[in-house]
Design a protein around this motif. Sequence first.
Motif, short mmCIF file in Angstrom:
data_model
loop_
_atom_site.label_atom_id
_atom_site.label_comp_id
_atom_site.label_asym_id
_atom_site.label_seq_id
_atom_site.Cartn_x
_atom_site.Cartn_y
_atom_site.Cartn_z
N MET A 152 46.29 39.77 37.96
CA MET A 152 45.20 39.09 37.26
C MET A 152 45.66 38.73 35.85
O MET A 152 46.28 39.54 35.16
N SER A 153 45.37 37.51 35.46
CA SER A 153 45.67 37.06 34.11
C SER A 153 44.69 35.94 33.76
O SER A 153 43.90 35.51 34.60
N THR A 154 44.77 35.47 32.54
CA THR A 154 43.89 34.38 32.13
C THR A 154 44.31 33.07 32.76
O THR A 154 43.54 32.12 32.80
N ARG A 155 45.54 32.99 33.29
CA ARG A 155 46.03 31.75 33.91
C ARG A 155 45.64 31.63 35.37
O ARG A 155 45.57 30.53 35.89
N SER A 156 45.41 32.74 36.06
CA SER A 156 45.14 32.66 37.49
C SER A 156 43.79 32.02 37.75
O SER A 156 42.78 32.36 37.13
N GLU A 157 43.78 31.06 38.65
CA GLU A 157 42.60 30.31 39.08
C GLU A 157 41.83 29.72 37.90
O GLU A 157 40.60 29.75 37.85
N GLY A 158 42.57 29.21 36.94
CA GLY A 158 41.95 28.53 35.80
C GLY A 158 41.11 29.44 34.92
O GLY A 158 40.23 28.97 34.21
N GLY A 159 41.33 30.73 34.94
CA GLY A 159 40.59 31.67 34.09
C GLY A 159 39.31 32.20 34.72
O GLY A 159 38.68 33.08 34.16
N TRP A 160 38.92 31.68 35.87
CA TRP A 160 37.67 32.12 36.49
C TRP A 160 37.76 33.56 37.00
O TRP A 160 36.76 34.28 37.01
N THR A 161 38.94 33.98 37.39
CA THR A 161 39.10 35.37 37.84
C THR A 161 38.81 36.33 36.70
O THR A 161 38.11 37.33 36.88
N MET A 162 39.32 36.00 35.51
CA MET A 162 39.09 36.86 34.35
C MET A 162 37.61 36.83 33.95
O MET A 162 37.05 37.85 33.57
N MET A 163 36.98 35.67 34.03
CA MET A 163 35.55 35.58 33.71
C MET A 163 34.72 36.43 34.67
O MET A 163 33.78 37.11 34.26
N ALA A 164 35.08 36.38 35.95
CA ALA A 164 34.36 37.20 36.94
C ALA A 164 34.58 38.67 36.65
O ALA A 164 33.65 39.48 36.78
N LEU A 165 35.78 39.04 36.24
CA LEU A 165 36.06 40.43 35.91
C LEU A 165 35.25 40.88 34.70
O LEU A 165 34.66 41.96 34.70
N ILE A 166 35.20 40.05 33.67
CA ILE A 166 34.44 40.40 32.47
C ILE A 166 32.96 40.57 32.82
O ILE A 166 32.31 41.53 32.38
N PHE A 167 32.43 39.66 33.61
CA PHE A 167 31.03 39.76 34.03
C PHE A 167 30.79 41.05 34.81
O PHE A 167 29.80 41.76 34.57
N THR A 168 31.70 41.38 35.71
CA THR A 168 31.57 42.60 36.50
C THR A 168 31.60 43.83 35.62
O THR A 168 30.80 44.76 35.79
#
Length: 138
Positions: A77-93
């Motif tokens: 996981m990084s800020t680059r993977s899937e355009g940053g949406w993975t990190m946003m989902a992680l932060i929300f979680t």
Amino acid sequence: MSAHDHAHGSHDDHHGDTPHGSMGGYMIGFGLSAILTAIPFWLVMSEVLGSASWTAVAIMAFAVVQILVHMIFFLHMSTRSEGGWTMMALIFTVVIVGITLSGSMWVMYHLNTNMMPHVMAEPGTTPEAGMHDMGSMP
């Protein structure tokens, strides 16, 4: 390349710019995970911190760091993977889990302090000695 490869991209382009792990990255992650498991074990077994509360806080801190190690080295996981949406989902979680856990602890603490009977008994007597007889109430 065949006509199918030109129409759908080559096999290497299938995953886009998603980072993949290397053997070295996996070994670093494994080493960090082992160290982050051994240190809390050592803290508990040697009672270095002297207090169960501080030991529990330290164990939770090491657990959070280990979660981050797993997410970076094994889940990539990084800020680059899937355009940053993975990190946003992680932060929300993380925010939702934090609200849920802190709210649950707050509710349990207040239920414990507000719902326990406050028994006024003389020192050395049983708690039942200070309770009122419900049968004699009007």
